[in-house]
Design an enzyme around this catalytic site. Structure first.
Site, PDB file in Angstrom:
ATOM      1  N   ASN A   1       0.819  -1.209   0.000  1.00  0.00           N
ATOM      2  CA  ASN A   1       0.000   0.000   0.000  1.00  0.00           C
ATOM      3  C   ASN A   1       0.857   1.265   0.000  1.00  0.00           C
ATOM      4  O   ASN A   1       0.493   2.267  -0.593  1.00  0.00           O
ATOM      5  CB  ASN A   1      -0.959   0.005   1.195  1.00  0.00           C
ATOM      6  CG  ASN A   1      -1.919  -1.162   1.175  1.00  0.00           C
ATOM      7  OD1 ASN A   1      -1.824  -2.066   1.991  1.00  0.00           O
ATOM      8  ND2 ASN A   1      -2.825  -1.164   0.211  1.00  0.00           N
TER       9      ASN A   1
ATOM     10  N   TYR B   1      -5.820 -10.291 -10.115  1.00  0.00           N
ATOM     11  CA  TYR B   1      -4.567  -9.614  -9.786  1.00  0.00           C
ATOM     12  C   TYR B   1      -3.960  -8.928 -11.003  1.00  0.00           C
ATOM     13  O   TYR B   1      -3.250  -7.944 -10.861  1.00  0.00           O
ATOM     14  CB  TYR B   1      -3.581 -10.576  -9.109  1.00  0.00           C
ATOM     15  CG  TYR B   1      -3.874 -10.660  -7.635  1.00  0.00           C
ATOM     16  CD1 TYR B   1      -3.428  -9.666  -6.773  1.00  0.00           C
ATOM     17  CD2 TYR B   1      -4.648 -11.679  -7.106  1.00  0.00           C
ATOM     18  CE1 TYR B   1      -3.730  -9.704  -5.426  1.00  0.00           C
ATOM     19  CE2 TYR B   1      -4.966 -11.726  -5.763  1.00  0.00           C
ATOM     20  CZ  TYR B   1      -4.503 -10.733  -4.916  1.00  0.00           C
ATOM     21  OH  TYR B   1      -4.804 -10.753  -3.594  1.00  0.00           O
ATOM     22  N   GLN B   2      -4.232  -9.437 -12.178  1.00  0.00           N
ATOM     23  CA  GLN B   2      -3.755  -8.748 -13.374  1.00  0.00           C
ATOM     24  C   GLN B   2      -4.352  -7.344 -13.428  1.00  0.00           C
ATOM     25  O   GLN B   2      -3.666  -6.364 -13.687  1.00  0.00           O
ATOM     26  CB  GLN B   2      -4.135  -9.532 -14.633  1.00  0.00           C
ATOM     27  CG  GLN B   2      -3.665  -8.826 -15.907  1.00  0.00           C
ATOM     28  CD  GLN B   2      -3.806  -9.677 -17.139  1.00  0.00           C
ATOM     29  OE1 GLN B   2      -4.197 -10.836 -17.063  1.00  0.00           O
ATOM     30  NE2 GLN B   2      -3.485  -9.098 -18.282  1.00  0.00           N
ATOM     31  N   ARG B   3      -5.663  -7.267 -13.177  1.00  0.00           N
ATOM     32  CA  ARG B   3      -6.336  -5.962 -13.142  1.00  0.00           C
ATOM     33  C   ARG B   3      -5.613  -5.039 -12.160  1.00  0.00           C
ATOM     34  O   ARG B   3      -5.353  -3.876 -12.441  1.00  0.00           O
ATOM     35  CB  ARG B   3      -7.795  -6.203 -12.718  1.00  0.00           C
ATOM     36  CG  ARG B   3      -8.660  -5.025 -12.403  1.00  0.00           C
ATOM     37  CD  ARG B   3      -8.624  -4.574 -10.954  1.00  0.00           C
ATOM     38  NE  ARG B   3      -8.423  -5.631  -9.984  1.00  0.00           N
ATOM     39  CZ  ARG B   3      -8.155  -5.397  -8.720  1.00  0.00           C
ATOM     40  NH1 ARG B   3      -8.044  -4.167  -8.266  1.00  0.00           N
ATOM     41  NH2 ARG B   3      -7.958  -6.404  -7.871  1.00  0.00           N
TER      42      ARG B   3
ATOM     43  N   HIS C   1      -0.920 -16.583  -5.303  1.00  0.00           N
ATOM     44  CA  HIS C   1      -2.377 -16.494  -5.331  1.00  0.00           C
ATOM     45  C   HIS C   1      -3.027 -17.638  -6.108  1.00  0.00           C
ATOM     46  O   HIS C   1      -4.218 -17.614  -6.379  1.00  0.00           O
ATOM     47  CB  HIS C   1      -2.810 -15.148  -5.912  1.00  0.00           C
ATOM     48  CG  HIS C   1      -2.506 -14.006  -4.984  1.00  0.00           C
ATOM     49  ND1 HIS C   1      -3.095 -13.910  -3.746  1.00  0.00           N
ATOM     50  CD2 HIS C   1      -1.651 -12.962  -5.089  1.00  0.00           C
ATOM     51  CE1 HIS C   1      -2.627 -12.824  -3.139  1.00  0.00           C
ATOM     52  NE2 HIS C   1      -1.743 -12.244  -3.922  1.00  0.00           N
TER      53      HIS C   1
ATOM     54  N   HIS D   1      -4.443 -21.449  -7.078  1.00  0.00           N
ATOM     55  CA  HIS D   1      -5.240 -22.500  -6.434  1.00  0.00           C
ATOM     56  C   HIS D   1      -4.808 -23.858  -6.987  1.00  0.00           C
ATOM     57  O   HIS D   1      -4.290 -23.946  -8.102  1.00  0.00           O
ATOM     58  CB  HIS D   1      -6.728 -22.271  -6.724  1.00  0.00           C
ATOM     59  CG  HIS D   1      -7.311 -21.113  -5.960  1.00  0.00           C
ATOM     60  ND1 HIS D   1      -8.655 -20.872  -5.889  1.00  0.00           N
ATOM     61  CD2 HIS D   1      -6.716 -20.127  -5.235  1.00  0.00           C
ATOM     62  CE1 HIS D   1      -8.876 -19.788  -5.158  1.00  0.00           C
ATOM     63  NE2 HIS D   1      -7.716 -19.311  -4.757  1.00  0.00           N
TER      64      HIS D   1
END
Lengths: 748, 748
Positions: free
Chosen positions: B147, B273-275, B428, B430
Site C-alpha cells: 500500500n 490480480y492482473q487488473r 495467489h 489455487h
C-alpha cells in the site's frame, strides 16, 4: 385535454348505462369491451402509443399461435404439464384473438376463436373428471375446478367478442354442448368449490356470471351473484386445510365481494391472492356495470374494488413486488397482467386518478378495451403524475374490525417495514400475528419466507403446495415474530386462528421523521399477551432506523424465541459464538425440525450487535439482551427430503423468563460495499446499543445509544392509549410529561 | 475524421519522443499526462462528452475533499480502518487534484496538493514501522509495503503535475524528507518485498521508477528497472505462503514484466490480480515511453501490456465481470479504474482499435490524460465498434510453455466455459488444475468459489485473507475438478504445484457450432494421469450444451470425487437420495472438513440427471454413472467458526475404481421461470442421458441421447492428437473414420 378524457370516460359510462336491461340479450361485445368501446378504440388507433404497443404485442402473440395451429388435448397433467399449460394458453389466446377480431375486424381472428371453441364443444361432453385425483374439487379440463373456472371466465369474453361473427347454429351448439354444461359443472356439481367465500369461489361465480351475461341467462347470473342452495359438510376442508363451510358469510359473488375485502380494500388472503382474485372480481363487476348497471355490482361496498386496487399498489415494495404476506410466491409484482386490468379499470371506472397513469406506464401495457385506451390516451396527453407510496394502515375484516396491516415507509430512503396484526387470512393464512418484515430498496432485510411451492413447475410436486408449506412456511418460527414455548400460535390450529385477530392499539404515521404503530395480540398463546410497537425513525445522522419493541406478559414462566430472518453473510457480531461440530435440528415440530443449529452465542451482555452483508448493503440488528439469553444461528433445510426449502439463515434470540419481558431491537440497513472499487462504506451503522430503561404494566421505555454518543428515548403506554391522554413518568431521575400513547425524544 | 485521430495519436507520440534523454530533468508534467497532452486536452475541452463528464466527476470529487480539509493521520489501522482508508483516499484525490490543476489551471488545486504533500513530508520522517505486525513487509503509512507503493505511484504523478507550481524550496523539502526516503524504504529496506517477481514488486518497482522519473534520478530509475543486489532467504515466504526467492527469474520492473506475463498477455496470477497489476505496469511503462522512449520499456516483449489488456477483456464474462481464477474477489469488472487506464492506453499506444472505444463507453469514464481525450474524441466522432468476445485460448508461462486458460463461448447465447490447465499462479494460485467453471449470461452455473476474504472490510479479519482461503478456496475439492483419494493436488504443496503445469493436448475453437479443448495433467497426483476434454456444442434444438469428458488412469485402485459447484434450488433428479438426520462433515482435511453432507444418492443407474433453478433459469447436469457411484449433496459451512464461508451447495460424483475411468457429463442452462407470469419454460432441457460408449488407452467415445430421441457422438483420441492423423475405430458394430484428434457426429 384532461376534460376530454373525462368526457370520454363519462360518455363511455353513459353508453354502458344504455345497455339492455336484465332479461334481454345484451349487445355484443358487452363485457369488459363494449360495442361503443370498440368504436372509440378504432377511432383512436395510432394516437396512443401504449395502446398501439399492447395491440401489436397481442397480435404477434396470437399470430404465432394461429401459425402453430389449434390443439385441444385430452386432459392429463398437473400444472406445468403439457395439457394443463396448453388449455391455459388456449383460453388466454382465444380471449386475445377475439378482442383483436373486434378491434381489427379481421375475420381470421374470428375463425380461429370459432374453430377452437368448436373443438372444445366436441371434446367437453366426452370428458370424465380429470384423471389427477388430488383436488377437493376436480375439474374436467384441469386437475382442479379453479382452473376450469379460469377457462370459462376468459372463454366467455372470447365468445362474447365473436358472438355476432358466429352462425346461429354454432352458437346453439356451443351453448348446448359446452358453455351451459361447463357452467353447471363448476357450480351445481361442485358446491364445495362454488358456494364458499374464498378466491376459488370468486373465480367460479364470476365465470358463471360472465357466461350468463353473454347468453342473457338470468338463472346463471342469479346463481353467480347469490350462489345456490346446497348442503355442505361443515367439517369438510379444501386441500390447503381451509374450511369449506362459509359459516353464515353467505355465498356467491356478492358475498365474496363483501367478506374478504375490508372497507380499505385489503383482501384477507393477502396481496398475492388478491392479485389473483382481482381479475374475476373486476371482470364480472365491469361486465355487470356495462350490461346490467342497475344491479350496482361495481358500486358494492363503496366501490371497494377501486380501493382494493390502491391497496394492492400500496402492498408492493419500492420495486413493485408484492410483500409476500401469507402464502405468496415472491417476485409477483404490479406488472402482472391482472394488475394491468385493475389499474386501467380503476382509472376509467374510478376517479381518473393521474397517479394511476404512471403505474400503467411502468406496467408497459394496457388492457385491450376502452379502459386501456382511456389510460393510453391520457398518458400520451401527458397527464401522468407520480404514484407516491407513503406509509399506510389497511384494516382487515369485512367491516374493518379484524386488525390489519401497516406498511411504514421512509419517504427518502427505500426502507419499508411491514407489520401484520390481521385476521388469519382464510386457508392461505400463516400463523404469524405481530410479524414484521423489513425491505430496503426492494431487497429483503428481514424476510417473510413466502410459500413453499414452485407454481407451475410440474417437477416439484405437480406445481402444487409442498408439504413444507405447512410444516415450515405457515409456522410461527418461520416469521419474524415471537414464539412462545416453541409452539406455533393457536397450536397451529386453523379454526382457532381464524376466529381471532390482533388489534391495532395506536398509530401515528403523519410525520416522516417518526412513524409508529402499536398492536396487541391476546389469543395466539393462552395466558400470554403480546404488544409489539414498530417505529420508523431517523438517527442523528438522518438515516432511517426501525425500532421494534415487543413486550410479552405471561401467566407462568415461559421460553421465548424471537427470530430475525436475515439474508446474507455475517460480517460482525459483538458477541462470540460456538459452531457445532455436528448439526442437529433446533427442535421438534412447529417448524423447528427444519432448522439446523449452526452456532450458539452465549454470555451476550446487555446489547447484542449482529451485522451482515447482502447484495452490497450492510445491515445491523442491535437488540437489548439479558445475560442468560442465548442467540442461535440457525439455517433452514433439515427434514427436507426433497430439497424444497431454501437454505436461508436466521438469528434467534432465545430467552427464558419468569415474568413480563421486553425484546427491544433496532434494525438498520446502512452503507454498502462495492466490489469494483472494493470500498466499504459505513460498516458499523449508527446504533451502538439498545437498552430497556423501564418496563411496567403501564409503560415501557427504550433507549437507543448512537455511535456518535447521542441518545434517544421512546416511551410507549400500554393501558392509556387515547390521543388526548396526559402522561408523566420518571426515568433515571428525570421526569417526562407528554400527551398521547407514546413519547419520542430524538435527542436526550 | 478517423485520420485526424490517428494524426493526433501519432503527434502525441512524436511529441513524447522529443522528451529529454535520460540523465536530464524531464518536462513537467511528463508521466502519463505530458505537457503536450495538457495542451491538446485544453484545446479539446467541450468537444468530447465522455472526457468532459469524467472531468466534471473528478472535479466534484476533489472539490468535496477540499471542502472537507486535509487529514494526514498517524497510521494505525488495517485496511478498511480509518487511517488506512484516509491515506488511500489522499493519494487518489491528490493525483486527481494535480491533474485538475494542469487541465484547468486553477491554483487552488495546486495549493491543495502542495499542502497535503507538505503534511506528509512533516509526518513521514517521524514514522516507525506500521503498528500492525501481520505483513511480511510492513509499510510505514500502511500495514504493508504494497500500500505504501500504491501511495508513491500516485503521489509521484501528483508531484509531477504540480512540480512547476511548487517553489524550489518546497521541492527540495519534499524530495529530501518524503520522496527519497520513501522510495528507499520500500526498496532498499524491504528487498523481500521489492526484489521479487510478484504483483507486489511490480507496484514497488513502478512506484520507485515513477518518482525517479519525476526527480530525474537515474539511480532510482535503474533500481526500478533492474532491482538491486540483496541476499534473500531462499525459504522465506510471504503472508500467502508464496516464496520470496525469484529463483533466477531476475528482479525489478523488467523481470516482472517478463516472467508473469505470457506472450498472449495472460498474467499467471489470474485476471483479478492482473487488473490490480495493470495500473503500475502501464503507468511506469507509459511514463518511460514519454520521458525515456529510447529505453523501449513499453515495447518490451512485443508490447505485451497491450496484449494483456485484450487478455483481460477476454477474461471477463458477458457482463464484464472477471472470471474468478485463483484468488479473486467476485464482482471485479472491466469498469474498474485500472481497466479504464488500460483500455485508454491500449487505444492510444496500441493500434487505435475502434472496438476498445465501445469498452470505454461501457466503462463510462476515461483517464484524465491524452489517452482519455483521444478515446473520448474518437467516441464522439462515432468511431466505436462492438468489442466481440469470442472463444480464446491464452497460454501461460513467460514463453507460453506452461499450459494455459481456455474460454469457450457460444456466440449467440451467453454461455461461457472457463477451462484451466495453467501453471500454479504464484502465491495467489489455487490447486485446481483441469478445473472448469460455467457461466450463463453473467450468472454462475458452475462456480469457482473465488477467494475467502472481504477486501477492505476491516471487521472481517482486518480486510485480509481469512484462514478459510487456504483451507477451502485453494483446495481441489473447492473447484470443479477431480479429487483423487480425497487429497488436494500436489498434496497441497505450493512448491510442487509451482514446478508443474498442465498441457494443452489439442483444441479447435474455429467453428461456433462445435468447439473443443483437451488438456492433460500428469503431476497433480502421483501415479495418476488425467485428461479432460471440454466441448461446447449445439443440441438438435440448437441450444448450447457443454460436454465434459474427464478420463483418469491410475497405477492402483483409487477413490475419485468430481464436484459440481452449482448454485440454486434443486428442481428434479432422476435418482433418489436420503437426507441425513444429523449433519457431519464430508471428510477430514483438504477442504472436505468444510462440507456438510446433506444427502446421499444411491442406486444411481447409468446416467444421473440433476436439475436446479437459479435466478430464473433452469440448469441440468447429466452425467454417465456406474451403479456403485454415490452422489453427495453437500453444503459449505462446516469448521467455519467465524462464518467466513458462503453456504453454497455442491454435487459430488463419488467413485471407487480399480482401473481407468471416465466421467462424462453434459451441463446445460435452459428455459426459465418468470415469477410474474408464473410460467416455467423447458424445465427438462435437451439431454436425456449421457453414455460412455468406449474407453481405451487410445480413445474414448461418449454418446449423448437427446430428449427428442436423437443421438450424438464424440470420439476423442489420447495418443495420436496431431491434426493430420487419420483414425478409424469401431463402436457398436459401426466403423468411424476421421482425421485429427477428435470426431464429432452431431446426429448419428
Amino acid at each position: 385535454m384532461r376534460d376530454l378524457f373525462k368526457r370520454l370516460a363519462s360518455w363511455l359510462l353513459v353508453a354502458a348505462s344504455l345497455s339492455p336491461l336484465a332479461g334481454f340479450a345484451i349487445e355484443h361485445p358487452g363485457l369488459l369491451l363494449t360495442r361503443d368501446g370498440v368504436e372509440s378504440i378504432r377511432a383512436n388507433l395510432g394516437k396512443a402509443p401504449l395502446f398501439d404497443d399492447s395491440l401489436r404485442s397481442a397480435r404477434e402473440d396470437v399470430d404465432q399461435e394461429i401459425a402453430l395451429g389449434i390443439d385441444v388435448p385430452v386432459p392429463q397433467d398437473f400444472s406445468g404439464g403439457y395439457t394443463h399449460e396448453r388449455h391455459k394458453r388456449n383460453f388466454f389466446v382465444a380471449q386475445k384473438a377475439a378482442l383483436l377480431y373486434q378491434i381489427l375486424d379481421e375475420p381470421r381472428y374470428g375463425n380461429y376463436v370459432r374453430d377452437m371453441l368448436l373443438e372444445y364443444a366436441a371434446l367437453y361432453p366426452t370428458l370424465p373428471l380429470h384423471p389427477k385425483e388430488r383436488s377437493y374439487a376436480r375439474g374436467r379440463l384441469f386437475w382442479q375446478c379453479l382452473n376450469d373456472a379460469n377457462w370459462l371466465l376468459y372463454m366467455a369474453q372470447a365468445y362474447d367478442a365473436v358472438y355476432e361473427f358466429l352462425s346461429v347454429e354454432d352458437r346453439e351448439l356451443l351453448e348446448r354442448d359446452l358453455f351451459r354444461p361447463f357452467a353447471d359443472f363448476i357450480s351445481l356439481d361442485n358446491p364445495q368449490f362454488y358456494n364458499r367465500v374464498h378466491n376459488h369461489s370468486a373465480w367460479g361465480s364470476a365465470a358463471v356470471g360472465m357466461i350468463g351475461v353473454v347468453m342473457g341467462d338470468e338463472v346463471l347470473i342469479d346463481r353467480a351473484l347469490y350462489g345456490f342452495e346446497a348442503s355442505v359438510d361443515v367439517n369438510a376442508r379444501d386441500n390447503d386445510g381451509g374450511l369449506i363451510s362459509t359459516d353464515g358469510q353467505g355465498r356467491g359473488f356478492l358475498a365474496n365481494l363483501d367478506a374478504p375485502f375490508s372497507p380499505d380494500g385489503y383482501y384477507t388472503e393477502g396481496p398475492y391472492y388478491q392479485r389473483y382474485a382481482m381479475y374475476p372480481f373486476l371482470a364480472f363487476s365491469i361486465a355487470m356495470e356495462n350490461a346490467y348497471p342497475d344491479k350496482l355490482v361495481l358500486q358494492q361496498k363503496d366501490t371497494v374494488l377501486v380501493k382494493a386496487t390502491y391497496a394492492l399498489l400500496n402492498l408492493a415494495d419500492s420495486q413493485g413486488e408484492f410483500f409476500p404476506i401469507n402464502d405468496a410466491q415472491k417476485g409477483m409484482s404490479i406488472i402482472n397482467s391482472s394488475l394491468v386490468t385493475a389499474v386501467d379499470a380503476a382509472y376509467l371506472y374510478g376517479e381518473q386518478d393521474p397517479a394511476l397513469l404512471s403505474v400503467a406506464s411502468e406496467q408497459g401495457q394496457v388492457a385491450l378495451d376502452q379502459s386501456g385506451m382511456a389510460v393510453a390516451l391520457a398518458i400520451e396527453e401527458g397527464h401522468a403524475k407520480p404514484f407516491l407510496k407513503r406509509s399506510v394502515i389497511l384494516r382487515d375484516g369485512p367491516r374493518g374490525e379484524q386488525g390489519g396491516i401497516a406498511v411504514l415507509r421512509d419517504p427518502d430512503a427505500g426502507l419499508e417495514t411491514v407489520f401484520k396484526f390481521s385476521a388469519h387470512g382464510l386457508s392461505h393464512g400463516h400463523f404469524d400475528k405481530l410479524a414484521i418484515a423489513v425491505h430496503d430498496a426492494g431487497r429483503e432485510v428481514l424476510q417473510d419466507y413466502g410459500l413453499v411451492r414452485f407454481v407451475n413447475i410440474e417437477q416439484k410436486g405437480g406445481g402444487n403446495y409442498l408439504p413444507e408449506n405447512k410444516s415450515w412456511a405457515k409456522q410461527t418460527v418461520a416469521a419474524n415474530t415471537l414464539v412462545v414455548d416453541g409452539q406455533t400460535q393457536f397450536g397451529g390450529e386453523y379454526d382457532a386462528s381464524s376466529r381471532n385477530h390482533s388489534d391495532l392499539l395506536f398509530s401515528d404515521i403523519g410525520d416522516d421523521s417518526f412513524q409508529i404503530v402499536s398492536a396487541r395480540e391476546e389469543n395466539a398463546y393462552a395466558g400470554s399477551v403480546m404488544q409489539r410497537t414498530v417505529a420508523m425513525l431517523r438517527s442523528p445522522q438522518e438515516n432511517p432506523v426501525v425500532l421494534d419493541v415487543l413486550r410479552v406478559t405471561s401467566d407462568s414462566p415461559r421460553t421465548y424465541d424471537l427470530p430475525f430472518h436475515y439474508l446474507g453473510q455475517v460480517i460482525h457480531t459483538n458477541f462470540s459464538f460456538t459452531q457445532d461440530n455436528e448439526l442437529r435440528v433446533l427442535g421438534d415440530g412447529h417448524g423447528y425440525e427444519h432448522l439446523w443449529r449452526e452456532a450458539v452465542g452465549e454470555d451476550i451482555g446487555t446489547s447484542a450487535t449482529f451485522t451482515w452483508l447482502d447484495v452490497g448493503r450492510f445491515n445491523t440488528i442491535t437488540t437489548a439482551t439479558q445475560n442468560d439469553d442465548r442467540l442461535f444461528l440457525a439455517r433452514l433445510g433439515a427434514n427436507d427430503p426433497d430439497f424444497n426449502l431454501r437454505r436461508d439463515p436466521t438469528l434467534i434470540v432465545h430467552r427464558e423468563s419468569d415474568g413480563p419481558t421486553v425484546f427491544a431491537s433496532t434494525i438498520q440497513s446502512h452503507g454498502g460495499y462495492d466490489p469494483v472499487s472494493e470500498s466499504a462504506v459505513d460498516v458499523p451503522g449508527d446504533v451502538d446499543r439498545v437498552e430497556v430503561l423501564l418496563s411496567t404494566q403501564a409503560y415501557e421505555a427504550v433507549g437507543i445509544h448512537w455511535h456518535g454518543g447521542e441518545r434517544s428515548l421512546l416511551i410507549v403506554a400500554h393501558r392509556e392509549v387515547s390521543a388526548g391522554q396526559n402522561h408523566k413518568l420518571g426515568i433515571g431521575g428525570r421526569e417526562y410529561h407528554w400527551t398521547g400513547p407514546f413519547h419520542w425524544v430524538p435527542l436526550l
